[in-house]
Design an enzyme around this catalytic site. Structure first.
Site, PDB file in Angstrom:
ATOM      1  N   ALA A  73       0.831  -1.203   0.000  1.00  0.00           N
ATOM      2  CA  ALA A  73       0.000   0.000   0.000  1.00  0.00           C
ATOM      3  C   ALA A  73       0.866   1.254   0.000  1.00  0.00           C
ATOM      4  CB  ALA A  73      -0.921   0.002   1.211  1.00  0.00           C
ATOM      5  N   GLY A 113       0.103  -5.395   0.488  1.00  0.00           N
ATOM      6  CA  GLY A 113      -0.941  -5.405  -0.531  1.00  0.00           C
ATOM      7  C   GLY A 113      -0.451  -5.893  -1.873  1.00  0.00           C
ATOM      8  N   GLU A 116      -0.785  -9.571  -1.527  1.00  0.00           N
ATOM      9  CA  GLU A 116      -2.216  -9.888  -1.584  1.00  0.00           C
ATOM     10  C   GLU A 116      -2.741  -9.769  -3.020  1.00  0.00           C
ATOM     11  OE1 GLU A 116      -3.870  -8.668   2.797  1.00  0.00           O
ATOM     12  OE2 GLU A 116      -3.113  -7.057   1.521  1.00  0.00           O
ATOM     13  N   GLU A 136       2.613  -5.667   7.634  1.00  0.00           N
ATOM     14  CA  GLU A 136       1.629  -4.768   8.240  1.00  0.00           C
ATOM     15  C   GLU A 136       1.714  -4.720   9.763  1.00  0.00           C
ATOM     16  OE1 GLU A 136      -0.175  -5.922   4.234  1.00  0.00           O
ATOM     17  OE2 GLU A 136       1.029  -6.869   5.802  1.00  0.00           O
TER      18      GLU A 136
END
Length: 263
Positions: A73, A113, A116, A136
């Protein structure tokens, strides 16, 4: 293709039926800004629209520009509330539900992310220098788009907790051993390896490939008996397709090269 975007590039090779989408924010290691997330969906939609125009698009490869897949992210966009809002989840689900197989081609950083995003794809192929992880925890949060869920299914819950709780980076080889990555290639072999695999999938009957994708994902949500019933429902309409006839003819005639047209 006519569509242009600021944070992704899309290409399509009509001779192979393979589409390519490249995350193109190299200055931020292709971090997932809001614009990038939106343009991933828009780019994939543009590629899929080719099929509506009578052009046969059968497989998509997602990669990152300039040596990194995606570093996660874009932390500069984090606000005081939870960073994983509905719009954050959109591109992950869009990839997972995409009608044709999606392959993540991973080089360099594939974190948070970014990992992911890769795990939302149907296949993951990595170069031996790739670095994967879920960092994270060091931001006081958890992976919000399925990181732990995906690894628990691809590997096991203990491996998922180890990766997520430590926040450590893991190598491509370790990821492959755990089942998170399908195959690992040398840096100079990754492009050829992915293209060969994508071409193989693209050469198969499209309706069968779609049914196989549905079957594989439903297998994680159903018991065995339910899954067997589901597969029977998937196979029945395939017997009446032109592609089935084409496959039977190719099986019976040694020198016959089938042309599968998705009907």
């Amino acid at each position: 293709m006519d569509e242009t975007f600021e944070t992704v590039e899309i290409e399509f090779d009509e001779s192979t039926g393979i589409g390519h989408l490249t995350l193109d924010r190299p200055d931020s290691l292709n971090a997932l800004s809001l614009q990038l997330r939106e343009e991933i969906v828009a780019g994939l939609r543009a590629l899929n629209d080719l099929n509506d125009d009578g052009i046969d698009m059968r497989v998509v490869v997602i990669e990152g520009a300039e040596g990194n897949f995606c570093a996660g992210a874009d932390i500069m966009e984090f606000e005081d509330d939870a960073p994983t809002t509905e719009v954050d989840r959109t591109h992950f689900q869009f990839i997972r539900d995409y009608p044709v197989p999606v392959i993540a081609k991973i080089r360099g950083y594939c974190l948070g992310g970014g990992l992911e995003t890769a795990m939302s794809c149907d296949f993951r192929f990595a170069s031996e220098d790739a670095t994967l992880g879920l960092p994270e925890v060091d931001l006081g949060i958890i992976p919000g788009a399925g990181g732990v869920q995906y690894i628990s299914r691809l590997a096991d819950p203990s491996t998922a907790m180890e990766i997520a709780m430590t926040g450590d980076h893991i190598s491509a080889d370790r990821a492959a051993e755990a089942g998170i990555v399908n195959r690992v290639y040398g840096e100079d072999e990754l492009d050829e390896g992915v293209e060969e695999f994508a071409s193989t999938i693209a050469s198969k009957p499209p309706l069968s490939i779609q049914a196989l994708k549905q079957s594989a994902y439903m297998a994680t949500e159903m018991g065995l008996d339910e899954g067997l019933d589901y597969d029977r429902k998937l196979i029945e309409p395939l017997f009446g397709t032109e592609d089935h006839e084409e496959g039977v003819k190719a099986f019976a005639e040694d020198d016959y090269e089938p042309e599968f047209k998705g009907r």
